[in-house]
Scaffold this active site. Structure first.
Site, PDB file in Angstrom:
ATOM      1  N   HIS A 171       0.846  -1.441  -0.032  1.00 52.33           N
ATOM      2  CA  HIS A 171      -0.004  -0.065   0.189  1.00 52.33           C
ATOM      3  C   HIS A 171       0.782   1.258  -0.069  1.00 52.33           C
ATOM      4  O   HIS A 171       0.203   2.491  -0.254  1.00 52.33           O
ATOM      5  CB  HIS A 171      -0.979   0.070   1.291  1.00 52.33           C
ATOM      6  CG  HIS A 171      -1.809  -0.957   1.206  1.00 52.33           C
ATOM      7  ND1 HIS A 171      -2.799  -1.150   0.183  1.00 52.33           N
ATOM      8  CD2 HIS A 171      -2.228  -1.959   1.979  1.00 52.33           C
ATOM      9  CE1 HIS A 171      -3.862  -2.111   0.557  1.00 52.33           C
ATOM     10  NE2 HIS A 171      -3.194  -2.854   1.496  1.00 52.33           N
ATOM     11  N   ASP A 206      -2.580 -10.667  -2.296  1.00 56.07           N
ATOM     12  CA  ASP A 206      -3.258 -10.003  -1.210  1.00 56.07           C
ATOM     13  C   ASP A 206      -4.804  -9.819  -1.537  1.00 56.07           C
ATOM     14  O   ASP A 206      -5.003  -9.321  -2.583  1.00 56.07           O
ATOM     15  CB  ASP A 206      -2.535  -8.858  -0.863  1.00 56.07           C
ATOM     16  CG  ASP A 206      -2.985  -8.489   0.570  1.00 56.07           C
ATOM     17  OD1 ASP A 206      -1.902  -8.794   1.795  1.00 56.07           O
ATOM     18  OD2 ASP A 206      -3.888  -7.765   1.112  1.00 56.07           O
ATOM     19  N   HIS A 208      -6.233  -7.285  -0.407  1.00 58.08           N
ATOM     20  CA  HIS A 208      -6.647  -5.719  -0.715  1.00 58.08           C
ATOM     21  C   HIS A 208      -5.673  -5.566  -1.925  1.00 58.08           C
ATOM     22  O   HIS A 208      -4.586  -5.695  -1.881  1.00 58.08           O
ATOM     23  CB  HIS A 208      -6.144  -5.021   0.429  1.00 58.08           C
ATOM     24  CG  HIS A 208      -6.830  -5.575   1.609  1.00 58.08           C
ATOM     25  ND1 HIS A 208      -6.173  -6.305   2.654  1.00 58.08           N
ATOM     26  CD2 HIS A 208      -8.002  -5.172   2.270  1.00 58.08           C
ATOM     27  CE1 HIS A 208      -7.147  -6.761   3.637  1.00 58.08           C
ATOM     28  NE2 HIS A 208      -8.158  -5.787   3.493  1.00 58.08           N
ATOM     29  N   ASP A 296      -4.649 -12.895   3.616  1.00 61.48           N
ATOM     30  CA  ASP A 296      -5.824 -12.427   4.029  1.00 61.48           C
ATOM     31  C   ASP A 296      -7.165 -12.934   2.968  1.00 61.48           C
ATOM     32  O   ASP A 296      -8.302 -12.536   3.198  1.00 61.48           O
ATOM     33  CB  ASP A 296      -5.763 -11.155   4.245  1.00 61.48           C
ATOM     34  CG  ASP A 296      -5.011 -10.343   3.128  1.00 61.48           C
ATOM     35  OD1 ASP A 296      -4.637 -10.976   2.181  1.00 61.48           O
ATOM     36  OD2 ASP A 296      -4.856  -8.967   3.501  1.00 61.48           O
TER      37      ASP A 296
END
Length: 358
Positions: A171, A206, A208, A296
């Protein structure tokens, strides 16, 4: 018998602890905690197929090739500055309370920043979930060293290496941190590889979207970024990761997003991964494949929404290894602590077995 899978790990991350985040106006303990890396490390150390080693320090130069010097300076000094000025007594994490958003500036050309680095945080951080404590900067630096050391092992001949990075990185952008991420480990490795190779591919799995990685290579044609992630219409980071985002300028077509619906199971994920791997194969990178590896996507993840099980990751690893390209796997998210060890073991052994057959 296949050689052991090299794992790079440092315990410097342990001081990045005592973390809180703000969620719906409430302070809660961060899902991103030392327990995550320790759970994976414990599982790998108990398995004779893995060999754990310390990272080699690589200095600031690879980080500065990706991140703005002002961001590096902020992360290095903000905690000690805040202590010295009394803005914190050292018992609580630093989290910004005011953010520079596009509507604040409007047509104005705003260039000034406050004198206090603690007051500058909202110019660089984009959420209330990425706190800074005394050990944050050292942990972020160490995570980059872990990633680069894992990359060097592959350049030296290992078909697969695993960087157990904490904190994660995907991120973090050029002058931006958030999403539990401070420096973008995968992007630093990709840039480092790009200085040695003509074409680099990053596969981000991931849950996200890796908004930072996308931003960093948005206008690049030598780095392909392919991401499978939750539909941002209802999942963090909300504002990026749509299929329509494909890059700009020379980079058009070299960013590819595959958003997936809530409840995605193994069959749906396998179909999407097949598409992603075909894109990478068509790109034909001459560098090792960089994998931003998040767990995740697990059904038990407290901040995820997919339905993968630990046993499924071996199949996904086998698919990625089926490309026949050396792999640098770097840890990103994954917050179902009890499931992390089995998930990591499955993914990495699946990768290794597929690569050994090529």
């Amino acid at each position: 018998m296949p050689k052991q899978i090299p794992v790079v790990y440092s315990d410097v991350h342990l001081a990045h602890d005592g973390l809180i985040e703000l969620l719906a106006g409430r302070a809660i303990g961060c899902h991103e905690s030392p327990a995550r890396a320790l759970a994976i490390l414990d599982a790998l150390q108990r398995d004779s197929r893995f060999a754990v080693q310390l990272p080699i320090q690589h200095g600031l130069e690879p980080i500065l090739a990706v991140h703005h010097a002002d961001l590096v300076d902020l992360l290095e000094h903000v905690w000690t500055d805040a202590l010295a000025s009394g803005e914190t007594n050292g018992s609580a994490a630093l989290i910004p309370d005011t953010f520079v958003v596009s509507a604040y500036a409007g047509p104005m050309a705003l260039r000034g920043l406050p004198a206090s680095r603690a007051d500058q945080l909202g110019a660089y951080c984009f959420d209330t979930a990425t706190p800074i404590v005394a050990g944050t900067y050292a942990a972020a630096r160490s995570a980059v060293d872990v990633a680069l050391s894992a990359a060097q092992l592959v350049l030296d001949g290992a078909p697969l290496s695993y960087g157990l990075c904490r904190p994660p990185g995907h991120h973090a952008g050029r002058a931006l941190f958030g999403g539990y991420c401070y420096f973008n480990n995968a992007a630093v490795v990709a840039e480092w590889l790009a200085s040695r190779h003509a074409k680099v591919a990053i596969l981000d799995i991931d849950y996200h979207h890796g908004n930072g990685t996308q931003q960093l290579f948005w206008e690049r044609s030598d780095v392909l970024y392919v991401s499978l992630h939750a539909d941002p219409a209802g999942a963090y980071p909300y504002f990026s990761g749509y299929a329509s985002e494909v890059g700009a300028g020379a980079g058009v077509g070299f960013t590819r997003n595959v958003p997936l619906p809530a409840g995605t199971d193994l069959a749906t994920y396998r179909s999407a991964l097949k598409v992603a791997l075909e894109l990478i194969d068509d790109f034909a990178p001459d560098a090792p494949l960089v994998v931003s590896l998040g767990f995740d996507t697990h059904v038990d993840d407290p901040i995820g929404g997919f339905a993968l099980r630990s046993i499924d990751f071996a199949q996904l690893g086998a698919m990625i290894g089926g490309l026949g390209r050396p792999v640098i796997a770097l840890q990103e998210g994954g917050y179902a602590v009890e499931a992390l060890g089995a998930s990591a073991t499955g993914m990495l052994t699946g990768l290794q077995e597929a690569l050994s057959r090529r």
